[in-house]
Design an enzyme around this catalytic site. Sequence first.
Site, mmCIF file in Angstrom:
data_model
loop_
_atom_site.group_PDB
_atom_site.id
_atom_site.type_symbol
_atom_site.label_atom_id
_atom_site.label_comp_id
_atom_site.label_asym_id
_atom_site.label_seq_id
_atom_site.Cartn_x
_atom_site.Cartn_y
_atom_site.Cartn_z
ATOM 1 N N ARG A 23 -44.738 -75.003 -1.426
ATOM 2 C CA ARG A 23 -45.088 -73.681 -1.959
ATOM 3 C C ARG A 23 -46.380 -73.768 -2.771
ATOM 4 N NH1 ARG A 23 -44.589 -68.227 -1.426
ATOM 5 N NH2 ARG A 23 -44.640 -67.184 -3.457
ATOM 6 N N GLU B 293 -8.096 -86.443 -11.534
ATOM 7 C CA GLU B 293 -8.917 -85.291 -11.148
ATOM 8 C C GLU B 293 -10.225 -85.255 -11.934
ATOM 9 O OE1 GLU B 293 -7.004 -81.598 -9.956
ATOM 10 O OE2 GLU B 293 -8.202 -80.550 -11.452
#
Length: 380
Positions: free
Chosen positions: A269, A243
């Site tokens: 932007r 994991e």
Amino acid sequence: MDFAWNDEQAAFRKEVLRFAREELKDDVITRDRNEEFSRPLWEKCAKFGIQGLPIPTEYGGGGADTLTTVCALEALGYGCQDNGLLFSINAHMWSSEIPIWTFGTEAQRRKYLPGLVSGGVGLHAMTEPGSGSDAYSLKTRAERKGNCYVLNGSKTFSSNAPDADVTIVFANLDPSRGPNGVTAFLVDKGTPGFSVGRKLHKMGLRTSPMAEIALQDCEIPVENLLGKEFGGQAVFTSSMEWERICILASHLGAMQRIMETCVKYAKERKQFGEPIGKFPAIANKIADMDVRLETGRLALYKAAWLKSQGRHPLREASIAKLYVSEACVKSCLEAIQLHGGYGYMTEYELERELRDAIAGTIYSGTSEVHRMIIANFQGL
Ligand SMILES: Cc1cc2nc3c(=O)[nH]c(=O)nc-3n(C[C@H](O)[C@H](O)[C@H](O)COP(=O)(O)OP(=O)(O)OC[C@H]3O[C@@H](n4cnc5c(N)ncnc54)[C@H](O)[C@@H]3O)c2cc1C
């Protein structure tokens, strides 16, 4: 050293990315708000072969090696914005499929794996109200009675529990042995005495279901012992090793996706008559995101490579888990900052990425625990 994916892995990566972008796209904002797990998306992933990736073909899996699995999971995280779904899939793979494949008897493998790789749901229930990092101090008890084990206790933070077909429950079979008494058991959905309780509401990963579990005189047949009596630590350690190496591969994909969103925004932007990306303070944030992504890849791929060589890279798994989880949180914070007020708004989807990322520093061992493990390897 070879830092490239081979042709087969590169082609598979492309196919996973296409699948994720085209078939896993839906309204995550609404499902996140409503804490809604998508079983249809889960089933699509199973059909594509995600859940079965590392499981041998004889049990219905894909038989992929660790690096190919990591490569696919990274592509999945790059193409799919439902981090909760990907977390649930990972929890299922590493804490239920892998232990059954690694420690299960042939009969258990044949009974559970074909279902789990093709749409069934699994989990492990280790954590309890009184035991988290100190996992083996759990209070759930198992008692042998004739041809059964009887389980009593309670579990918490059990991911996937509300939808699970099978749960790996860790319980102590002989408390006088302390942590060495811990044993793993397979508990099927609907077993009398096993009940999924209160659903837990989370800050992030809200599309991944979680609940408490109660075990009250829960009788299971002896053939549901997973591994050996008193062998729970081996089952848990092996599961955690997988994991910790693999679960954050999808975070790498998310980090790339987030960085690309930031680059696009920094070019578009404008403030003070210029794209904000022209300001060094903004460009530096993107450079730092890229450095974190590449460094995280090196750490995670190395751990996966060691695993694929048959080694047990506990130290490298901890380094990868610690680094990638914290790097992802930092990149999410900077992505929000770079977007200004828009980054703080739900519709820009960066605040959700941050909420989801924070969990990575807690599950599968907290950052503090991983620092402790890494320091232990240095003799401290
Ligand atoms: C999203 C999510 C999903 C999860 N899914 C599952 C699941 O499916 N199954 C399951 O069994 N569990 C699951 N967990 C539980 C998870 O494994 C635990 O939360 C984790 O191990 C920490 O335990 P705890 O929460 O009890 O914190 P504690 O262990 O009580 O820790 C509290 C704080 O103390 C620190 N600390 C503890 N011990 C030490 C130490 N020795 N040195 C330094 N600091 C220390 C911790 O790092 C933390 O900051 C999940 C958790 C989350 C957040």
